[in-house]
Write an enzyme that holds these catalytic residues in place. Structure first.
Site, short mmCIF file in Angstrom:
data_model
loop_
_atom_site.label_atom_id
_atom_site.label_comp_id
_atom_site.label_asym_id
_atom_site.label_seq_id
_atom_site.Cartn_x
_atom_site.Cartn_y
_atom_site.Cartn_z
N ASP A 107 0.84 -1.20 0.00
CA ASP A 107 0.00 0.00 0.00
C ASP A 107 0.88 1.25 0.00
OD1 ASP A 107 -2.40 1.84 0.99
OD2 ASP A 107 -3.23 -0.12 0.51
N HIS A 140 -3.77 6.08 3.58
CA HIS A 140 -4.49 4.89 3.13
C HIS A 140 -3.95 3.61 3.77
CE1 HIS A 140 -5.84 2.00 -0.16
NE2 HIS A 140 -6.94 2.72 -0.01
N SER A 291 -11.54 -0.59 -0.56
CA SER A 291 -10.22 -0.82 0.05
C SER A 291 -10.35 -1.33 1.47
CB SER A 291 -9.42 0.49 0.07
OG SER A 291 -8.96 0.85 -1.19
#
Length: 337
Positions: A107, A140, A291
């Protein structure tokens, strides 16, 4: 890096991915080659079309692909939240439970946070991810790490930064990171990013890299596209593709990808987790997207894998006649957070 739109997909212009077997056949279009970790990136001569060359090489039985661009969180269609929102601190103590299960997380990297202060896995990750706080999507990976930590207490995370701070990567970067994991493969692998391909066929070099992790259960997001167009790598047959349902866990979240290629779903709306510390945020946020539904599924698999191999957990879970199925969304994995 530069990208262009081709066939409603994004690619790196002038780049072609192959393995060594195709280098000779592609020589007449080749300006330069960079090879690393099982993937050759051919930098094409001016005017050469990577999509046309891909088709020609594949007709010869060779492995080739344009260097497709993959993206993390951005919502392409509706949805309640295209960005994270700050929330007050979320009570969570890591506890003393220990699991031998390792979850791979590719990620944006993971920033420092109280939830994993003092853990062995973060101490190994921090040097690689020193810039995990820069960019519009920088939090994220940190958000996903918190979901995994709560869903699979005691599991260790193995973090590799493949998305930049704006949540963008490409097939070559991801495939190379996956090939590097072969010596120490994780039990479960979380890929909360993806994209379309120019011909809606599986990206071959990425597929090879995932297939090489034979004992790993790879879990990937179905994308925030609001469509049934295959989203890769989630749509690959050896990957658990995850869609998002709303907070009721009854209906598809309006932004979520869906289709016969989706294997599982979990709540994706207004989840809370760890985040960056800075600006309006004090280390915690709420966010929505496939996600994060993916992280709930990956975490559930990792938690169950404490007592049996992850592949067996996945087989039992997704082949069970008792599992609740939602059409075009797969098996529902209830959130335990």
């Amino acid at each position: 890096m530069e990208m262009q739109s081709v066939g409603a997909a994004f690619i790196r212009p002038g780049q072609l991915l192959t393995d060594r077997t195709a280098l000779s056949a592609a020589r007449r279009w080749t300006q330069a080659v960079s090879e690393a970790d099982g993937v050759c990136v051919i930098h094409l001569s001016p005017g050469a079309d990577p999509c046309e060359i891909t088709a020609e090489l594949r007709e010869q039985g060779l492995r080739a692909s344009p260097n497709h661009v993959f993206r993390g969180q951005p919502l392409f269609f509706g949805g309640p939240a295209s960005r994270p929102f700050p929330v007050p601190p979320i009570p969570h103590k890591p506890g003393r439970s220990h699991s031998d299960v390792v979850v791979g997380l590719l990620d944006t990297g993971v920033a420092k946070h109280p939830w994993w202060a003092g853990t062995d896995w973060y101490g190994q990750t921090a040097p690689e991810d020193g810039d995990a706080t820069e960019g519009s999507q920088a939090g994220h990976g940190t958000f996903i790490a918190g979901l995994l930590a709560r869903q699979a207490p005691g599991a260790a995370l193995r973090v590799h930064r493949v998305l930049d701070g704006d949540g963008v990567s490409d097939e070559a970067t991801v495939a190379r990171a996956l090939f590097r994991m072969r010596e120490r493969p994780p039990h479960v692998l979380n890929l909360s990013f993806g994209g379309h391909t120019f011909d809606d066929r599986p990206p071959q070099l990425l597929g090879d890299a995932i297939a090489a992790l034979q004992d790993t259960v790879t879990v990937a997001c179905a994308g925030n596209t609001g469509s049934d167009r295959p989203f890769w790598p989630a749509a690959m047959p050896n990957v658990v593709g995850v869609a998002a349902v709303d907070a009721s866990e009854e209906r598809r979240a309006p932004y979520s990808g869906y289709g016969t290629w989706v294997d599982a779903c979990a709540r994706g709306d207004w989840l809370t987790s760890s985040f960056l510390d800075g600006g309006d945020f004090a280390g915690y946020a709420t966010w929505s997207g496939t996600s994060f539904a993916t992280a709930l599924v990956a975490g559930a698999l990792a938690d169950a894998a404490k007592s049996e191999p992850a592949k067996e957990v996945a087989r039992r879970l997704f082949d069970s006649e008792d599992a609740r199925q939602i059409p075009d969304l797969g098996v529902l994995i209830p959130a335990s957070l």
